[in-house]
Design a protein around this motif. Structure first.
Motif, PDB file in Angstrom:
ATOM      1  N   VAL A   1       0.808  -1.264  -0.065  1.00  0.00           N
ATOM      2  CA  VAL A   1       0.199   0.135   0.080  1.00  0.00           C
ATOM      3  C   VAL A   1       0.737   1.073   0.046  1.00  0.00           C
ATOM      4  CG1 VAL A   1      -1.844   1.248   1.422  1.00  0.00           C
ATOM      5  CG2 VAL A   1      -1.997  -1.148   1.047  1.00  0.00           C
ATOM      6  N   GLU A   2       0.538   2.168  -1.080  1.00  0.00           N
ATOM      7  CA  GLU A   2       1.651   3.042  -1.060  1.00  0.00           C
ATOM      8  C   GLU A   2       0.983   4.589  -1.166  1.00  0.00           C
ATOM      9  OE1 GLU A   2       5.065   4.355  -1.285  1.00  0.00           O
ATOM     10  OE2 GLU A   2       4.192   6.071  -2.014  1.00  0.00           O
ATOM     11  N   ARG A   3       1.206   5.652  -0.583  1.00  0.00           N
ATOM     12  CA  ARG A   3       0.765   6.999  -0.600  1.00  0.00           C
ATOM     13  C   ARG A   3       0.668   7.637  -1.943  1.00  0.00           C
ATOM     14  NH1 ARG A   3       2.767  10.946   3.752  1.00  0.00           N
ATOM     15  NH2 ARG A   3       4.785  10.585   2.749  1.00  0.00           N
TER      16      ARG A   3
ATOM     17  N   ALA B   1      10.775   8.117  -9.504  1.00  0.00           N
ATOM     18  CA  ALA B   1      11.503   9.244 -10.086  1.00  0.00           C
ATOM     19  C   ALA B   1      12.106   9.897  -8.910  1.00  0.00           C
ATOM     20  CB  ALA B   1      10.423  10.282 -10.512  1.00  0.00           C
ATOM     21  N   ARG B   2      11.780   9.520  -7.661  1.00  0.00           N
ATOM     22  CA  ARG B   2      12.570  10.154  -6.367  1.00  0.00           C
ATOM     23  C   ARG B   2      13.924   9.986  -6.315  1.00  0.00           C
ATOM     24  NH1 ARG B   2       8.432   8.760  -2.000  1.00  0.00           N
ATOM     25  NH2 ARG B   2       9.267   6.726  -2.456  1.00  0.00           N
ATOM     26  N   ILE B   3      14.666  10.945  -6.577  1.00  0.00           N
ATOM     27  CA  ILE B   3      16.092  10.767  -6.719  1.00  0.00           C
ATOM     28  C   ILE B   3      16.916  10.708  -5.308  1.00  0.00           C
ATOM     29  CG2 ILE B   3      18.483  11.814  -7.626  1.00  0.00           C
ATOM     30  CD1 ILE B   3      16.648  13.307  -9.649  1.00  0.00           C
TER      31      ILE B   3
ATOM     32  N   GLY C   1      21.360   3.721  -9.584  1.00  0.00           N
ATOM     33  CA  GLY C   1      20.410   4.547  -8.597  1.00  0.00           C
ATOM     34  C   GLY C   1      19.340   3.738  -8.108  1.00  0.00           C
ATOM     35  N   GLN C   2      18.783   4.455  -6.732  1.00  0.00           N
ATOM     36  CA  GLN C   2      17.735   3.948  -6.267  1.00  0.00           C
ATOM     37  C   GLN C   2      16.450   4.141  -7.092  1.00  0.00           C
ATOM     38  OE1 GLN C   2      17.030   5.706  -2.132  1.00  0.00           O
ATOM     39  NE2 GLN C   2      15.049   5.322  -2.092  1.00  0.00           N
ATOM     40  N   THR C   3      16.360   5.068  -8.049  1.00  0.00           N
ATOM     41  CA  THR C   3      15.309   5.168  -8.930  1.00  0.00           C
ATOM     42  C   THR C   3      15.222   3.769  -9.776  1.00  0.00           C
ATOM     43  OG1 THR C   3      16.748   6.196 -10.421  1.00  0.00           O
ATOM     44  CG2 THR C   3      15.238   7.708  -9.045  1.00  0.00           C
TER      45      THR C   3
ATOM     46  N   GLY D   1      13.792  -0.420   7.671  1.00  0.00           N
ATOM     47  CA  GLY D   1      14.178   0.855   6.493  1.00  0.00           C
ATOM     48  C   GLY D   1      14.216   2.148   7.265  1.00  0.00           C
ATOM     49  N   ASP D   2      13.911   3.161   6.535  1.00  0.00           N
ATOM     50  CA  ASP D   2      13.781   4.570   7.046  1.00  0.00           C
ATOM     51  C   ASP D   2      12.677   4.714   8.171  1.00  0.00           C
ATOM     52  OD1 ASP D   2      15.833   5.112   5.577  1.00  0.00           O
ATOM     53  OD2 ASP D   2      14.923   6.953   4.437  1.00  0.00           O
ATOM     54  N   ALA D   3      11.844   3.859   8.072  1.00  0.00           N
ATOM     55  CA  ALA D   3      10.595   4.029   9.305  1.00  0.00           C
ATOM     56  C   ALA D   3      11.380   4.003  10.388  1.00  0.00           C
ATOM     57  CB  ALA D   3       9.631   2.840   8.883  1.00  0.00           C
TER      58      ALA D   3
HETATM   59  C1  LIG Z   1      16.948  13.471  -0.267  1.00  0.00           C
HETATM   60  C2  LIG Z   1      17.412  12.172   0.193  1.00  0.00           C
HETATM   61  C3  LIG Z   1      18.573  11.756  -0.247  1.00  0.00           C
HETATM   62  C4  LIG Z   1      19.241  10.696  -0.173  1.00  0.00           C
HETATM   63  N1  LIG Z   1      20.482  10.171  -0.311  1.00  0.00           N
HETATM   64  C5  LIG Z   1      21.170   9.152  -0.178  1.00  0.00           C
HETATM   65  C6  LIG Z   1      22.283   8.626  -0.482  1.00  0.00           C
HETATM   66  O1  LIG Z   1      22.833   9.420  -1.468  1.00  0.00           O
HETATM   67  N2  LIG Z   1      22.769   7.566  -0.138  1.00  0.00           N
HETATM   68  C7  LIG Z   1      22.061   6.595   0.818  1.00  0.00           C
HETATM   69  O2  LIG Z   1      22.568   5.438   0.953  1.00  0.00           O
HETATM   70  N3  LIG Z   1      20.953   6.930   1.068  1.00  0.00           N
HETATM   71  C8  LIG Z   1      20.325   8.403   0.588  1.00  0.00           C
HETATM   72  N4  LIG Z   1      19.278   8.556   1.148  1.00  0.00           N
HETATM   73  C9  LIG Z   1      18.494   7.682   2.207  1.00  0.00           C
HETATM   74  C10 LIG Z   1      17.790   6.316   1.215  1.00  0.00           C
HETATM   75  O3  LIG Z   1      17.323   7.215   0.002  1.00  0.00           O
HETATM   76  C11 LIG Z   1      16.827   5.723   2.047  1.00  0.00           C
HETATM   77  O4  LIG Z   1      17.533   5.524   3.095  1.00  0.00           O
HETATM   78  C12 LIG Z   1      15.887   4.911   1.555  1.00  0.00           C
HETATM   79  O5  LIG Z   1      15.182   5.384   0.420  1.00  0.00           O
HETATM   80  C13 LIG Z   1      15.206   3.891   2.658  1.00  0.00           C
HETATM   81  O6  LIG Z   1      14.402   3.329   1.721  1.00  0.00           O
HETATM   82  P1  LIG Z   1      12.968   3.034   2.531  1.00  0.00           P
HETATM   83  O7  LIG Z   1      12.104   2.014   1.575  1.00  0.00           O
HETATM   84  O8  LIG Z   1      12.960   2.329   3.983  1.00  0.00           O
HETATM   85  O9  LIG Z   1      11.899   4.197   2.630  1.00  0.00           O
HETATM   86  P2  LIG Z   1      11.532   5.371   1.557  1.00  0.00           P
HETATM   87  O10 LIG Z   1      12.583   5.262   0.429  1.00  0.00           O
HETATM   88  O11 LIG Z   1      11.281   6.757   2.188  1.00  0.00           O
HETATM   89  O12 LIG Z   1      10.080   4.783   1.093  1.00  0.00           O
HETATM   90  C14 LIG Z   1       9.033   5.006   1.930  1.00  0.00           C
HETATM   91  C15 LIG Z   1       7.828   5.002   0.914  1.00  0.00           C
HETATM   92  O13 LIG Z   1       6.631   4.843   1.834  1.00  0.00           O
HETATM   93  C16 LIG Z   1       5.749   5.876   1.457  1.00  0.00           C
HETATM   94  N5  LIG Z   1       4.843   6.215   2.488  1.00  0.00           N
HETATM   95  C17 LIG Z   1       5.217   7.220   3.304  1.00  0.00           C
HETATM   96  N6  LIG Z   1       4.271   7.436   4.173  1.00  0.00           N
HETATM   97  C18 LIG Z   1       3.301   6.658   3.749  1.00  0.00           C
HETATM   98  C19 LIG Z   1       1.935   6.481   4.201  1.00  0.00           C
HETATM   99  N7  LIG Z   1       1.527   7.085   5.301  1.00  0.00           N
HETATM  100  N8  LIG Z   1       1.241   5.646   3.531  1.00  0.00           N
HETATM  101  C20 LIG Z   1       1.561   5.020   2.646  1.00  0.00           C
HETATM  102  N9  LIG Z   1       2.987   4.927   1.987  1.00  0.00           N
HETATM  103  C21 LIG Z   1       3.639   5.937   2.657  1.00  0.00           C
HETATM  104  C22 LIG Z   1       6.653   6.807   0.530  1.00  0.00           C
HETATM  105  O14 LIG Z   1       5.843   7.556  -0.484  1.00  0.00           O
HETATM  106  C23 LIG Z   1       7.763   6.085   0.168  1.00  0.00           C
HETATM  107  O15 LIG Z   1       7.225   5.486  -1.326  1.00  0.00           O
HETATM  108  C24 LIG Z   1      18.565   9.568   0.873  1.00  0.00           C
HETATM  109  C25 LIG Z   1      17.264  10.041   1.318  1.00  0.00           C
HETATM  110  C26 LIG Z   1      16.786  11.417   1.065  1.00  0.00           C
HETATM  111  C27 LIG Z   1      15.395  11.736   1.542  1.00  0.00           C
END
Ligand SMILES: Cc1cc2nc3c(=O)[nH]c(=O)nc-3n(C[C@H](O)[C@H](O)[C@H](O)COP(=O)(O)OP(=O)(O)OC[C@H]3O[C@@H](n4cnc5c(N)ncnc54)[C@H](O)[C@@H]3O)c2cc1C
Length: 391
Positions: free
Chosen positions: A33-35, A43-45, A102-104, A286-288
């Motif tokens: 489920v994605e917001r 496309a999120r760089i 790239g993460q993209t 992850g970032d959560a």
């Molecule tokens: C601007 C930026 C630059 C970065 N640069 C680097 C880098 O150079 N090197 C590196 O290692 N790391 C970098 N990072 C960190 C890396 O991108 C993250 O650690 C990685 O994206 C973590 O993945 P994730 O899936 O845990 O979280 P995310 O990528 O944040 O994914 C979370 C997903 O959950 C969705 N979401 C959020 N809230 C809700 C909700 N309430 N309901 C449903 N969906 C929701 C979001 O839309 C998103 O798609 C960067 C981060 C940012 C913000």
């Protein structure tokens, strides 16, 4: 309408998609489920340096074909102090490398894989809320296409990043949080031109940190140390390019190629760990659960290592009915998270200027960098952490 699945995954970033696809290949079904919409997510760089373990996780998700073809293998990095560059040879020191991809692209590959397998990803799901987390039937409620929707699952995976809905669903009194905010940020740019070197250049300069990175041989991704409230309008493309050139020790611009900017952004720097990675049947990944400053390139890689431990635990539950692996998940994940936190903090403080009034700290960090560049033992430690500690 109430849907039923084994694992409800919140968030279609790298953590959520990787978890869903690794589980799918092990016979565990999920709904993501994605917001946001799919194009926005893809496309999120953001990140672009993958540890071997992350590449292996992409293989386990069945999504590594393009990564193996197009990813760039980097056997080391360069580090410049006040313009004088030295190489740290990862392959020579620890026999390993990293992959630049790239993460993209990673998110696109996982999204395609998921679409091909017919598994459900519900994009543009708004107002996600979590319920009954301490029961055997936790639920997600959300609004999609203007209608209320619900998923009942055995488990909820909170992969919705730092600003998501999952971590705040844990009662505040049960959250164990550790945090550090840094007094600087990264001004990041992207441009379609070759990077100045085949590998990344990290620079510590009296004017501040710089990093020359890349997403491919023809797409450069560079960063400059800036203030957290830096006014980006004050930074023209010309000013950015000349500042990068100075900080990496290329003031005449012999190495640094330039091109129109296709992105310019400011990223704050933060270390954050939520030690409560589990609450009932909610598991964070992850970032959560954690954020690192990007200097050590660990954010995305930590998301992948969480997925490794969590997917193993969930699969073990379905195979044996035992909760033991699920119980062990937070401790296993956090042991690696804290080591990556330490490394990211160390790289960040060693390579950035600490700011006004911190002359002593700056001297110490310069001495440390000088020591690292002169010591094979210290470089081995840097290399071992940079390529990624074993799972
Ligand atoms: C601007 C930026 C630059 C970065 N640069 C680097 C880098 O150079 N090197 C590196 O290692 N790391 C970098 N990072 C960190 C890396 O991108 C993250 O650690 C990685 O994206 C973590 O993945 P994730 O899936 O845990 O979280 P995310 O990528 O944040 O994914 C979370 C997903 O959950 C969705 N979401 C959020 N809230 C809700 C909700 N309430 N309901 C449903 N969906 C929701 C979001 O839309 C998103 O798609 C960067 C981060 C940012 C913000």
């Amino acid at each position: 309408m109430t849907r039923r699945t084994q694992v409800a995954v919140v968030g279609a970033g790298p953590a959520g998609l990787l978890l869903a696809e690794v589980l799918q290949r092990q016979g565990v079904e999920s709904i993501v489920v994605e917001r946001r919409d799919r194009a926005y997510v893809e496309a999120r760089i953001r990140a672009g340096v993958l540890e071997t373990g992350t590449v292996e996780m992409m293989r386990r998700a069945g999504a590594a074909e393009r990564l193996e073809r197009e990813g760039l293998t980097h056997d080391g990095i360069e580090i410049a102090i006040d313009g004088h560059r030295r190489r740290v040879d990862f392959r020579g020191l620890v026999g390993a490398s990293v992959t630049v991809y790239g993460q993209t692209e990673m998110t696109k590959d996982l999204g395609n894989r998921r679409a091909a397998s017919g598994a459900e990803t519900l994009y543009e799901a708004l107002d996600v809320s979590l319920h009954d987390l301490e029961t055997k039937r936790p639920r997600l409620q959300f609004v999609r296409d203007g209608r209320e929707d619900e998923i009942e699952a055995d488990f909820i995976a909170g992969c919705d990043g730092f600003h998501g809905a999952c971590r705040p669903s844990i009662p505040a009194e049960r959250l164990g949080v550790y945090e550090r905010v840094y007094p600087f940020a990264w001004l990041g740019i992207m441009a379609d031109c070759p990077p100045p070197a085949d590998e990344l250049i990290y620079a510590r300069h009296q004017r501040g940190f710089a990093l020359c990175s890349m997403r491919s041989r023809s797409r450069a991704r560079h960063y400059l140390q800036a203030a957290p409230d830096e006014d980006l309008d004050q930074w023209s493309a010309d000013r950015i390019w000349s500042e990068i050139a100075i900080r990496i020790g290329d003031p005449q611009g012999r190495l640094l190629k330039t091109a129109p900017l296709i992105e310019k952004s400011l990223t704050p720097m933060r270390s954050f760990v939520c030690e409560t990675m589990r609450h009932g049947r909610l598991f964070l990944a992850g970032d959560a659960a954690h954020i690192v400053p990007p200097t050590g390139a660990k954010g995305l890689n930590l998301a992948a290592s969480d997925v490794h431990y969590l997917s193993q635990a969930i699969v073990a539950f379905y195979r044996s009915g035992s909760q033991a692996e699920l119980d062990a998940y937070p401790a296993r994940a956090l042991a690696r998270v804290w080591k990556a936190q330490r490394f990211s903090w160390w790289m960040t403080t060693m390579l950035h200027n600490a700011g006004p009034g911190e002359a002593f700290q700056d001297k110490i960090h310069r001495a440390e960098l000088d020591y690292v560049l002169g010591s094979p033992a210290a470089q081995t430690s840097l290399a071992e952490n940079y390529v990624g500690l074993p799972y």
